[in-house]
Design an enzyme around this catalytic site. Sequence first.
Site, short mmCIF file in Angstrom:
data_model
loop_
_atom_site.label_atom_id
_atom_site.label_comp_id
_atom_site.label_asym_id
_atom_site.label_seq_id
_atom_site.Cartn_x
_atom_site.Cartn_y
_atom_site.Cartn_z
CG HIS A 20 -1.82 -1.17 1.31
ND1 HIS A 20 -3.10 -1.13 0.80
CD2 HIS A 20 -1.67 -2.42 1.82
CE1 HIS A 20 -3.70 -2.30 0.99
NE2 HIS A 20 -2.85 -3.11 1.61
CG PHE A 21 3.77 2.30 -2.59
CD1 PHE A 21 4.14 1.52 -1.49
CD2 PHE A 21 4.57 2.24 -3.73
CE1 PHE A 21 5.26 0.69 -1.54
CE2 PHE A 21 5.70 1.42 -3.78
CZ PHE A 21 6.04 0.64 -2.70
NE ARG A 22 -1.48 3.19 3.77
CZ ARG A 22 -2.28 2.16 4.02
NH1 ARG A 22 -3.27 1.84 3.19
NH2 ARG A 22 -2.10 1.44 5.10
CG ASN A 52 -6.44 0.15 0.39
OD1 ASN A 52 -5.37 0.18 -0.21
ND2 ASN A 52 -6.54 -0.18 1.67
CG ASP A 109 -5.89 -5.66 0.41
OD1 ASP A 109 -6.32 -6.47 1.24
OD2 ASP A 109 -4.90 -4.94 0.60
CG HIS A 136 -9.00 -8.27 3.19
ND1 HIS A 136 -8.01 -7.49 3.73
CD2 HIS A 136 -9.71 -8.76 4.24
CE1 HIS A 136 -8.12 -7.50 5.06
NE2 HIS A 136 -9.15 -8.26 5.39
CG ASP A 262 -1.29 -6.24 4.05
OD1 ASP A 262 -1.56 -5.27 3.30
OD2 ASP A 262 -2.04 -6.61 4.98
CG HIS A 266 -1.78 2.87 9.23
ND1 HIS A 266 -2.77 3.39 8.44
CD2 HIS A 266 -1.92 1.51 9.15
CE1 HIS A 266 -3.49 2.40 7.91
NE2 HIS A 266 -2.99 1.25 8.31
C1 NCD Z 1 -4.48 -2.54 5.03
C2 NCD Z 1 -4.36 -1.03 4.89
O1 NCD Z 1 -3.98 -0.37 5.86
O2 NCD Z 1 -4.60 -0.52 3.79
N1 NCD Z 1 -4.57 -2.86 6.42
C3 NCD Z 1 -4.35 -4.05 7.01
O3 NCD Z 1 -4.56 -4.15 8.22
N2 NCD Z 1 -3.93 -5.10 6.34
C4 NCD Z 1 -5.65 -3.01 4.26
C5 NCD Z 1 -5.63 -4.47 3.92
O4 NCD Z 1 -4.61 -5.04 3.55
O5 NCD Z 1 -6.68 -5.08 3.96
ZN ZN Z 2 -6.16 -6.93 3.06
ZN ZN Z 3 -3.37 -5.05 2.04
#
Ligand code: NCD
Ligand code: ZN
Ligand code: ZN
Length: 380
Positions: A20-22, A52, A109, A136, A262, A266
């Site tokens: 996840h590079f946000r 996401n 996901d 997911h 994954d 945060h």
């Molecule tokens: C992921 C996220 O922060 O985007 N969080 C997680 O707890 N794994 C989302 C995801 O991988 O489902």
């Molecule tokens: Zn996930």
């Molecule tokens: Zn994920």
Amino acid sequence: QVIDAAGLTVAPGLVDTHVHFRDPGFTHKETIHTGALAAARGGFTSVICMANTSPTVDNVSVLTDILARAGKEDIRIYQAACVSRSLKGQEPVDMEELKSYGACGFTDDGIPIRDAAFLYSAMEKAKELNVPISLHEEDPSFIKNNGINHGNVSDELGIYGSPSIAEESLVARDCLLALRSGADVVIQHISSGRSVNLVRMFKAQGASLHAEATPHHFTLTEDAVLKYGSLAKMNPPLRTEEDRLAVIQGLVDGTIDIIATDHAPHSKEEKARPLTAAPSGITGLETSLALGITSLVRPGHLTLMQLLEKMTVNPAKLYHLPAGKIKEGEAADFVLFDPEECWTPDEYASMSCNTPFTGWKLYGKVKMTICRGKIVYTEG
Ligand code: NCD
Ligand code: ZN
Ligand code: ZN
């Protein structure tokens, strides 16, 4: 240029099918650029970003914006698209168009799909387009507090948590849908022993199933929540020792073919909230290889070659990545690491540092990462 690799192991550049590079939307947690730096530092030369973001990757304009910016980075960054509009599981996306603009797969996901018939038609389309669909697996109707296993630890904390049946019930459903559709279906971040058994059973029946295990799920159990608090909170949650050993057994017998981080950054402020209010997820790119060596290779579960298969060849083949097709004479992707060196993670190239592994004694240190023939990371 001559590189002195005495005493080091040379392997193909690592591939991570789940990061996840946000970016766009949550660039206080990570950006495409800082994510790419973290990847290179962890020995990764190919990564697949999840969808996401905000906005989500459900249309060509978001997809092409990300891919254009990703293309300026030193490593190969791929993008998965949403399996439904805004990940809401109601309206379909134009999978054919998204694939033609470069989506390497489709995923739910972050927000699992509830509607089985909706998912089944997406699988049929994915099969037709020959792209993987990654899922997911956690049915929210079972969950009260996400990110913490429902069991001894949640009892001790006086909360309900997320029971393993939330995962297993969707895994069972999706194994059936995979068998019937023939699509390449990826069970993401598998965490429960019964989920592993289901995948094993349906693979034996001919389903084109794949599964990802994360370093945290094969290293830690729910007890980590008591020690590390929100740093050990993620979806699906860390489970019992029995589950952890079943995940390892799945890796050993080939039921689980992929190790993926994954990587879910945060901010410090977000993770400092009370346990039930903090966001779920841990960062993983910079500790993944070392955790594989420390938790799987050194205790004798996998050989180094078997670990590397699950971090290079298997994911590259599944997603049809060029990293899996480099021919003799072409500029290659590879990583140099010392499999014996003991080190302690204490700072990160990622913009976030939400990992319980800070301060751990880990084995296996990345020394240099080379992508498309260019040095993209050197230690120190
Ligand atoms: C992921 C996220 O922060 O985007 N969080 C997680 O707890 N794994 C989302 C995801 O991988 O489902
Ligand atoms: Zn996930
Ligand atoms: Zn994920």
